[in-house]
Structures are given as C-alpha cells and as structure tokens.
Design a protein around this motif. Sequence first.
Motif, PDB file in Angstrom:
ATOM      1  N   ALA A  33      -1.236  -4.056   3.059  1.00  0.00           N
ATOM      2  CA  ALA A  33      -2.516  -4.249   2.373  1.00  0.00           C
ATOM      3  C   ALA A  33      -3.555  -4.820   3.339  1.00  0.00           C
ATOM      4  CB  ALA A  33      -2.340  -5.175   1.169  1.00  0.00           C
ATOM      5  N   GLN A  34      -3.147  -5.791   4.155  1.00  0.00           N
ATOM      6  CA  GLN A  34      -4.072  -6.378   5.133  1.00  0.00           C
ATOM      7  C   GLN A  34      -4.490  -5.332   6.164  1.00  0.00           C
ATOM      8  OE1 GLN A  34      -5.475  -9.415   5.012  1.00  0.00           O
ATOM      9  NE2 GLN A  34      -6.686  -8.804   6.776  1.00  0.00           N
ATOM     10  N   ALA A  35      -3.538  -4.505   6.583  1.00  0.00           N
ATOM     11  CA  ALA A  35      -3.862  -3.454   7.552  1.00  0.00           C
ATOM     12  C   ALA A  35      -4.837  -2.459   6.946  1.00  0.00           C
ATOM     13  CB  ALA A  35      -2.582  -2.739   7.996  1.00  0.00           C
ATOM     14  N   LYS A  36      -4.645  -2.126   5.669  1.00  0.00           N
ATOM     15  CA  LYS A  36      -5.563  -1.210   4.989  1.00  0.00           C
ATOM     16  C   LYS A  36      -6.961  -1.804   4.921  1.00  0.00           C
ATOM     17  CE  LYS A  36      -6.061   1.469   0.738  1.00  0.00           C
ATOM     18  NZ  LYS A  36      -5.496   1.763  -0.576  1.00  0.00           N
ATOM     19  N   VAL A  37      -7.027  -3.095   4.584  1.00  0.00           N
ATOM     20  CA  VAL A  37      -8.332  -3.777   4.524  1.00  0.00           C
ATOM     21  C   VAL A  37      -8.977  -3.789   5.905  1.00  0.00           C
ATOM     22  CG1 VAL A  37      -9.409  -6.047   4.168  1.00  0.00           C
ATOM     23  CG2 VAL A  37      -7.772  -5.164   2.499  1.00  0.00           C
ATOM     24  N   ASP A  38      -8.165  -4.072   6.935  1.00  0.00           N
ATOM     25  CA  ASP A  38      -8.697  -4.105   8.299  1.00  0.00           C
ATOM     26  C   ASP A  38      -9.207  -2.729   8.729  1.00  0.00           C
ATOM     27  OD1 ASP A  38      -8.131  -6.796   8.462  1.00  0.00           O
ATOM     28  OD2 ASP A  38      -6.290  -6.546   9.655  1.00  0.00           O
TER      29      ASP A  38
ATOM     30  N   GLU B  64     -10.266  -0.320   6.735  1.00  0.00           N
ATOM     31  CA  GLU B  64     -11.506  -0.046   5.986  1.00  0.00           C
ATOM     32  C   GLU B  64     -12.676  -0.819   6.584  1.00  0.00           C
ATOM     33  OE1 GLU B  64     -10.544  -1.007   1.950  1.00  0.00           O
ATOM     34  OE2 GLU B  64      -9.415   0.853   1.641  1.00  0.00           O
ATOM     35  N   ARG B  65     -12.427  -2.069   6.959  1.00  0.00           N
ATOM     36  CA  ARG B  65     -13.485  -2.879   7.569  1.00  0.00           C
ATOM     37  C   ARG B  65     -13.914  -2.286   8.906  1.00  0.00           C
ATOM     38  NH1 ARG B  65     -12.917  -6.790  11.070  1.00  0.00           N
ATOM     39  NH2 ARG B  65     -10.715  -7.081  10.605  1.00  0.00           N
TER      40      ARG B  65
ATOM     41  N   GLU C 281       4.493  -5.497   2.179  1.00  0.00           N
ATOM     42  CA  GLU C 281       3.384  -5.021   1.356  1.00  0.00           C
ATOM     43  C   GLU C 281       2.100  -5.768   1.686  1.00  0.00           C
ATOM     44  OE1 GLU C 281       4.270  -4.808  -2.801  1.00  0.00           O
ATOM     45  OE2 GLU C 281       6.170  -3.749  -2.444  1.00  0.00           O
ATOM     46  N   ALA C 282       2.201  -7.074   1.934  1.00  0.00           N
ATOM     47  CA  ALA C 282       1.017  -7.857   2.294  1.00  0.00           C
ATOM     48  C   ALA C 282       0.453  -7.387   3.628  1.00  0.00           C
ATOM     49  CB  ALA C 282       1.367  -9.344   2.359  1.00  0.00           C
ATOM     50  N   LEU C 283       1.349  -7.112   4.578  1.00  0.00           N
ATOM     51  CA  LEU C 283       0.894  -6.616   5.885  1.00  0.00           C
ATOM     52  C   LEU C 283       0.230  -5.247   5.751  1.00  0.00           C
ATOM     53  CD1 LEU C 283       3.802  -7.646   8.270  1.00  0.00           C
ATOM     54  CD2 LEU C 283       1.458  -8.500   8.290  1.00  0.00           C
TER      55      LEU C 283
END
Length: 172
Positions: free
Chosen positions: A106-111, A113-114, A102-104
């Motif tokens: 979420a981080q991938a989603k943030v990346d 979006e960025r 889940e953390a990966l």
Amino acid sequence: MTMLWLLATEEGGFGLNSDILETNLINLVIVIGVLIYFGKKFLGSTLTSRRVRIEEAIQDAEARKKKASSALAEQQQNLAQAKAKAEQILAEAQENAAKAREALLAQAKVDVERLQASAAQDLSSQQERVLRELRQQVTEMAIARAKEQLPGRLNQDIQHRLIDQSIAMLGG
C-alpha cells in the motif's frame, strides 16, 4: 548323648567309624539339629530384616515410579503447551508478515502515485516554462522585426493617426 555313648561302647572306646553312610547321616542330623537350635533366632531375624528391607525397597521403587510418571506427565503437558505456544507464535508471525507485506504494498502504491503526480506536475511546469520561453522569444523576435521594419513604413501622417487612435482608446 546316648549316640555318642553307643559309638564309644561299640568298639571299646572312642574311635573312627568306617561306615560312611552311617556316619554322614549322623553328622548331618547333628549339624541340622545344631543349626535349627542355634540358627533359628539368627536366621529368622536375618530373613525378617531382609524381607523388611526388600519391602521398603519395593515401596520406594513404586513411589519413585509414581513420581517419575507424574513428572513425565507434567513434562509431556509442558511440551504440549510449548508446541501450542510455538504454533501460536508462528501463526502470529505469519499474520504480522502478511500485514507488513500489505502495508508495504500500500505504501509503495501511494509512493508510486505520488511520484507519478509529481512527474506529471513537473512535466506540466516544464511545458509551461518552455511555452513561456517560446512566447518570450517570439515576442522579442516580433519586436525586433517590427523595430527593423517600422522606421521605413512610418511616415508623419501614419504617426498622427496612431496617436489619435491611442488617445481615443484611452478615453479622450
């Protein structure tokens, strides 16, 4: 002793008795009597000591059986604890794996979006740069064309009016 005397006097002295049944019976009685008389103590003590050794061996075997049973129970308990610990470790590992997943994500989603924001900003800045370059080119072309056409259209009278208008605009 009277028996020996009977055997000796019957035939006129010591000799061989040819009656097998009679001699065997007498011999057996003598042997059994001697064995009972002399062997009673020896055989009794031997049997008693053997009985004591057997009883000790039985008690020792029972003690070892109890010890083995308690060791088996302890090892079974240790095995059960080890299985429970293994299941706990497996559950924790699965939980940690789910959290990491889940953390990966979420981080991938943030990346993503960025990266999308960065791409949009880059696109916007590229559009602005292209528009600025186009304006500059259009302005340069307009100035170049005006320079070409201006000398033929500008006469003395038009120049004075432009100067007067410019002065008026400046506030004079």
